[in-house]
Motif scaffolding. Structure first.
Motif, PDB file in Angstrom:
ATOM      1  N   TYR A  25       7.235  -6.744  -2.026  1.00 40.30           N
ATOM      2  CA  TYR A  25       6.282  -6.499  -0.949  1.00 40.30           C
ATOM      3  C   TYR A  25       6.145  -7.679   0.011  1.00 40.30           C
ATOM      4  O   TYR A  25       6.140  -8.834  -0.396  1.00 40.30           O
ATOM      5  N   THR A  26       6.050  -7.358   1.301  1.00 39.22           N
ATOM      6  CA  THR A  26       5.749  -8.338   2.348  1.00 39.22           C
ATOM      7  C   THR A  26       4.652  -7.710   3.204  1.00 39.22           C
ATOM      8  O   THR A  26       4.542  -6.494   3.257  1.00 39.22           O
ATOM      9  N   LYS A  27       3.891  -8.546   3.867  1.00 41.61           N
ATOM     10  CA  LYS A  27       2.826  -8.053   4.751  1.00 41.61           C
ATOM     11  C   LYS A  27       1.936  -7.035   4.018  1.00 41.61           C
ATOM     12  O   LYS A  27       1.439  -7.308   2.936  1.00 41.61           O
ATOM     13  N   THR A  28       1.772  -5.845   4.623  1.00 42.50           N
ATOM     14  CA  THR A  28       0.780  -4.869   4.134  1.00 42.50           C
ATOM     15  C   THR A  28       1.024  -4.400   2.695  1.00 42.50           C
ATOM     16  O   THR A  28       2.128  -3.982   2.353  1.00 42.50           O
ATOM     17  N   VAL A  29      -0.002  -4.470   1.871  1.00 45.56           N
ATOM     18  CA  VAL A  29      -0.013  -3.751   0.594  1.00 45.56           C
ATOM     19  C   VAL A  29      -1.327  -2.977   0.520  1.00 45.56           C
ATOM     20  O   VAL A  29      -2.353  -3.450   0.997  1.00 45.56           O
ATOM     21  N   PHE A  30      -1.267  -1.784  -0.051  1.00 45.80           N
ATOM     22  CA  PHE A  30      -2.495  -0.979  -0.104  1.00 45.80           C
ATOM     23  C   PHE A  30      -2.483  -0.067  -1.321  1.00 45.80           C
ATOM     24  O   PHE A  30      -1.444   0.193  -1.918  1.00 45.80           O
ATOM     25  N   GLU A  31      -3.673   0.370  -1.675  1.00 47.83           N
ATOM     26  CA  GLU A  31      -3.822   1.422  -2.682  1.00 47.83           C
ATOM     27  C   GLU A  31      -4.859   2.405  -2.162  1.00 47.83           C
ATOM     28  O   GLU A  31      -5.709   2.042  -1.349  1.00 47.83           O
ATOM     29  N   VAL A  32      -4.770   3.652  -2.610  1.00 46.32           N
ATOM     30  CA  VAL A  32      -5.853   4.603  -2.366  1.00 46.32           C
ATOM     31  C   VAL A  32      -6.610   4.737  -3.677  1.00 46.32           C
ATOM     32  O   VAL A  32      -5.986   4.943  -4.726  1.00 46.32           O
ATOM     33  N   TRP A  33      -7.885   4.572  -3.622  1.00 45.53           N
ATOM     34  CA  TRP A  33      -8.725   4.758  -4.806  1.00 45.53           C
ATOM     35  C   TRP A  33      -9.504   6.052  -4.641  1.00 45.53           C
ATOM     36  O   TRP A  33     -10.082   6.304  -3.593  1.00 45.53           O
ATOM     37  N   ALA A  34      -9.495   6.838  -5.696  1.00 48.23           N
ATOM     38  CA  ALA A  34     -10.269   8.087  -5.681  1.00 48.23           C
ATOM     39  C   ALA A  34     -11.588   7.827  -6.381  1.00 48.23           C
ATOM     40  O   ALA A  34     -11.664   7.034  -7.316  1.00 48.23           O
ATOM     41  N   GLY A  35     -12.622   8.490  -5.890  1.00 51.18           N
ATOM     42  CA  GLY A  35     -13.971   8.201  -6.363  1.00 51.18           C
ATOM     43  C   GLY A  35     -14.191   8.446  -7.844  1.00 51.18           C
ATOM     44  O   GLY A  35     -14.811   7.652  -8.527  1.00 51.18           O
ATOM     45  N   GLU A  36     -13.655   9.539  -8.364  1.00 53.16           N
ATOM     46  CA  GLU A  36     -14.087   9.976  -9.689  1.00 53.16           C
ATOM     47  C   GLU A  36     -12.926  10.517 -10.489  1.00 53.16           C
ATOM     48  O   GLU A  36     -11.952  10.962  -9.930  1.00 53.16           O
ATOM     49  N   GLY A  37     -13.091  10.478 -11.785  1.00 57.31           N
ATOM     50  CA  GLY A  37     -12.206  11.284 -12.615  1.00 57.31           C
ATOM     51  C   GLY A  37     -11.204  10.500 -13.434  1.00 57.31           C
ATOM     52  O   GLY A  37     -10.646  11.012 -14.371  1.00 57.31           O
ATOM     53  N   LEU A  38     -10.955   9.253 -13.089  1.00 59.05           N
ATOM     54  CA  LEU A  38      -9.894   8.556 -13.801  1.00 59.05           C
ATOM     55  C   LEU A  38     -10.339   7.264 -14.456  1.00 59.05           C
ATOM     56  O   LEU A  38      -9.522   6.533 -14.984  1.00 59.05           O
ATOM     57  N   GLY A  39     -11.616   6.973 -14.427  1.00 63.55           N
ATOM     58  CA  GLY A  39     -12.090   5.751 -15.058  1.00 63.55           C
ATOM     59  C   GLY A  39     -11.373   4.537 -14.498  1.00 63.55           C
ATOM     60  O   GLY A  39     -11.297   4.359 -13.294  1.00 63.55           O
ATOM     61  N   SER A  40     -10.792   3.757 -15.403  1.00 65.17           N
ATOM     62  CA  SER A  40     -10.199   2.500 -14.966  1.00 65.17           C
ATOM     63  C   SER A  40      -8.912   2.713 -14.174  1.00 65.17           C
ATOM     64  O   SER A  40      -8.413   1.807 -13.540  1.00 65.17           O
ATOM     65  N   GLN A  41      -8.360   3.928 -14.224  1.00 67.91           N
ATOM     66  CA  GLN A  41      -7.071   4.171 -13.557  1.00 67.91           C
ATOM     67  C   GLN A  41      -7.291   4.692 -12.142  1.00 67.91           C
ATOM     68  O   GLN A  41      -6.543   5.543 -11.688  1.00 67.91           O
ATOM     69  N   ASN A  42      -8.307   4.235 -11.435  1.00 65.31           N
ATOM     70  CA  ASN A  42      -8.629   4.975 -10.225  1.00 65.31           C
ATOM     71  C   ASN A  42      -7.738   4.716  -9.020  1.00 65.31           C
ATOM     72  O   ASN A  42      -7.932   5.303  -7.988  1.00 65.31           O
ATOM     73  N   ALA A  43      -6.697   3.865  -9.175  1.00 59.99           N
ATOM     74  CA  ALA A  43      -5.694   3.791  -8.114  1.00 59.99           C
ATOM     75  C   ALA A  43      -4.809   5.021  -8.247  1.00 59.99           C
ATOM     76  O   ALA A  43      -4.080   5.167  -9.207  1.00 59.99           O
ATOM     77  N   VAL A  44      -4.911   5.926  -7.275  1.00 54.83           N
ATOM     78  CA  VAL A  44      -4.103   7.140  -7.373  1.00 54.83           C
ATOM     79  C   VAL A  44      -2.783   6.966  -6.629  1.00 54.83           C
ATOM     80  O   VAL A  44      -1.888   7.784  -6.747  1.00 54.83           O
ATOM     81  N   CYS A  45      -2.685   5.880  -5.882  1.00 52.22           N
ATOM     82  CA  CYS A  45      -1.520   5.743  -5.020  1.00 52.22           C
ATOM     83  C   CYS A  45      -1.405   4.291  -4.591  1.00 52.22           C
ATOM     84  O   CYS A  45      -2.410   3.617  -4.396  1.00 52.22           O
ATOM     85  N   GLY A  46      -0.181   3.794  -4.490  1.00 50.11           N
ATOM     86  CA  GLY A  46      -0.019   2.419  -4.051  1.00 50.11           C
ATOM     87  C   GLY A  46       1.230   2.259  -3.219  1.00 50.11           C
ATOM     88  O   GLY A  46       2.194   3.010  -3.377  1.00 50.11           O
ATOM     89  N   GLY A  47       1.205   1.283  -2.308  1.00 49.78           N
ATOM     90  CA  GLY A  47       2.396   1.098  -1.483  1.00 49.78           C
ATOM     91  C   GLY A  47       2.321  -0.174  -0.686  1.00 49.78           C
ATOM     92  O   GLY A  47       1.395  -0.976  -0.834  1.00 49.78           O
ATOM     93  N   GLY A  48       3.299  -0.338   0.169  1.00 49.05           N
ATOM     94  CA  GLY A  48       3.301  -1.515   1.011  1.00 49.05           C
ATOM     95  C   GLY A  48       4.612  -1.688   1.734  1.00 49.05           C
ATOM     96  O   GLY A  48       5.524  -0.867   1.616  1.00 49.05           O
ATOM     97  N   ARG A  49       4.666  -2.782   2.472  1.00 48.14           N
ATOM     98  CA  ARG A  49       5.827  -3.104   3.304  1.00 48.14           C
ATOM     99  C   ARG A  49       6.800  -3.945   2.489  1.00 48.14           C
ATOM    100  O   ARG A  49       6.380  -4.738   1.644  1.00 48.14           O
ATOM    101  N   TYR A  50       8.074  -3.766   2.724  1.00 51.51           N
ATOM    102  CA  TYR A  50       9.094  -4.503   1.959  1.00 51.51           C
ATOM    103  C   TYR A  50      10.224  -4.921   2.896  1.00 51.51           C
ATOM    104  O   TYR A  50      11.370  -4.502   2.754  1.00 51.51           O
ATOM    105  N   ASP A  51       9.882  -5.795   3.853  1.00 54.98           N
ATOM    106  CA  ASP A  51      10.840  -6.106   4.917  1.00 54.98           C
ATOM    107  C   ASP A  51      12.094  -6.838   4.444  1.00 54.98           C
ATOM    108  O   ASP A  51      13.087  -6.860   5.142  1.00 54.98           O
ATOM    109  N   GLY A  52      12.061  -7.430   3.233  1.00 55.67           N
ATOM    110  CA  GLY A  52      13.255  -8.157   2.795  1.00 55.67           C
ATOM    111  C   GLY A  52      14.123  -7.384   1.817  1.00 55.67           C
ATOM    112  O   GLY A  52      15.193  -7.849   1.419  1.00 55.67           O
ATOM    113  N   LEU A  53      13.688  -6.202   1.426  1.00 53.97           N
ATOM    114  CA  LEU A  53      14.325  -5.532   0.279  1.00 53.97           C
ATOM    115  C   LEU A  53      15.752  -5.079   0.557  1.00 53.97           C
ATOM    116  O   LEU A  53      16.660  -5.288  -0.247  1.00 53.97           O
ATOM    117  N   ILE A  54      15.965  -4.460   1.714  1.00 57.10           N
ATOM    118  CA  ILE A  54      17.297  -3.895   1.981  1.00 57.10           C
ATOM    119  C   ILE A  54      18.335  -5.009   2.046  1.00 57.10           C
ATOM    120  O   ILE A  54      19.448  -4.883   1.507  1.00 57.10           O
TER     121      ILE A  54
END
Ligand code: AMP
Length: 419
Positions: A261-290
């Motif tokens: 990852y470079t620059k932006t990293v983010f997760e979406v957190w959902a309000g309810e239902g998963l307890g400690s696992q509430n990151a339902v989605c994660g991502g970010g920029r990877y400008d050096g990967l390719i």
């Protein structure tokens, strides 16, 4: 007695409407943003993931399902999609396509993790990537696809967690400061963090151990060390998020597990239902990967969302989903000659596009009616001696308990007008 292997599970028919609804929503949403499907294989060369995901990450150190095939190749079941998609981008010369190349994939991924609710060894992800453009508007777009996915599905209490992890110019400066800070606290941190400091220092910010929390809270923030370019990129993105009124929380601890990852990293957190696992989605920029994987220098950004976690959230939040269409017609029969006719009739109705059940065996008509009731069909077609003699079919409307005779040649049209 065989059982599904630890960390794997069967998707049973009762859950099928969730999966179908989720997959349909993903296809529709990706099409609305102009993303096209790209499916990399389930396994790749092990070294692709070692380089792409990064040595020192949990995935590479302890979670990969790796094996040697009969030809002596070192292979790994994909623990994530991005490395495979980048390999495909390079292999198919996609840098010559109009940029950014916008693609998505859906399918299983494999990680040897400790199974618990919402965490499995075989799980499914939707993975969305925009490759070849560094405009922060692309960051916004990727985050919006993720957001819309949950919003379209009816999730409540969504929020973004957001951070910038800098670039090769500023990230190392930050890491030096972080390590220097941690070196003053070596006696207070957990053994894992001491190890992380050597191998993958940013990961100390991820630590869940109680005694490490005050140290993390007081640690320097990456955002204080961003270079001018990264700071501007981040500020522009925040401006766009404000314009759209998307709630976000700046989270200096969010570094995410993967090296690239470079620059932006983010997760979406959902309000309810998963307890400690509430990151339902994660991502970010990877400008050096390719470039790291042997391609031309190419920026990219993407996210992955876990489908099992989305379904758990949908269930916990009581989100209504459309039921799958079920057969509306059952063909019942009495006697061998009638059954032969029933086999042909059921086949003709399906060919005409009408979902149809055929009663099996030679049970009484009463038993076949009970089957029709259980299956919830609207019409039962009955073929017996009388019907064969008259060259007709009896149609019973199950809700009205009425029946009438219809000619076999007209039955498909008759049903279609009523279904
Ligand atoms: P990651 O690739 O680790 O960023 O994961 C992205 C998303 O995939 C997470 O937010 C989860 O929804 C899902 N996910 C990751 N690992 C697992 C797992 N072992 N079991 C179920 N879902 C997972």
């Amino acid at each position: 007695m065989y059982q599904a292997v630890r960390g794997t599970q069967d998707i049973l028919p009762d859950d099928a409407p969730y999966w179908r609804h989720l997959e349909n929503t993903i296809h529709d949403l990706c099409a609305r943003y102009g993303y096209r499907r790209l499916e990399p294989p389930l396994f790749e060369e092990t070294s692709l993931f070692v380089r792409g995901v990064g040595e020192g990450t949990d995935i590479v150190e302890k979670e990969m399902y790796s094996f040697t095939d009969r030809g002596g190749r070192e292979l790994t079941l994909r623990p994530e999609f991005t490395a495979g998609v980048m390999r495909a981008y390079i292999e198919h010369g996609m840098h010559t396509w109009p940029q950014p190349v916008k693609v998505y994939s859906i399918g299983p991924a494999f990680r040897y993790e400790a199974p618990q609710a919402g965490r499995y060894r075989q799980f499914h992800q939707v993975n969305v990537e925009a490759i070849g453009e560094q405009d922060p508007a692309v960051d916004l777009e990727i985050m919006s696809v993720a957001w819309d996915l949950y919003e379209t599905l009816g999730s409540q209490g969504l929020s973004f967690q957001l951070n910038s992890t800098g670039c090769p110019a500023c990230k190392p400066v930050y890491i030096r400061h972080l390590v220097a800070y941690y070196e003053q606290h070596l006696d207070d941190i957990c053994p894992d963090c001491r190890r992380r400091l050597q191998r993958n220092p940013l990961r100390v910010l991820d630590c869940k151990v109680e005694s490490c929390q005050p140290i993390i809270e007081a640690a320097p923030h990456m955002r204080q060390y961003l270079c001018a370019e990264c700071a501007e990129h981040f500020a522009t993105l925040l401006g766009y998020l404000d314009l759209l009124g998307r709630p976000y929380t700046l989270n200096h601890r969010l570094v995410r597990g993967l090296d690239y990852y470079t620059k932006t990293v983010f997760e979406v957190w959902a309000g309810e239902g998963l307890g400690s696992q509430n990151a339902v989605c994660g991502g970010g920029r990877y400008d050096g990967l390719i470039e790291e994987l042997g391609g031309p220098p190419t920026p990219g950004i993407g996210f992955a969302a876990g489908l099992e976690r989305i379904i758990l959230t949908m269930k916990a939040q009581g989100i209504a989903i459309p039921q799958l269409p079920a057969p509306q017609v059952l063909v019942a029969h009495r006697g061998a000659a009638a059954k032969a006719r029933a086999v042909v009739l059921a086949s003709e109705l399906r060919a005409a596009g009408i979902a149809t059940l055929l009663a099996f065996g030679q049970r009484s008509l009463k038993a076949q009616m009970r089957e029709a009731d259980r299956a919830g069909v609207r019409f039962t077609l009955i073929l017996g001696g009388d019907e064969l003699a008259a060259g007709e079919v009896t149609v019973r409307d199950m809700s009205a308990a009425e029946q009438q005779r219809v000619a076999p040649a007209e039955i498909a049209g008759w049903l279609k007008r009523r279904l």
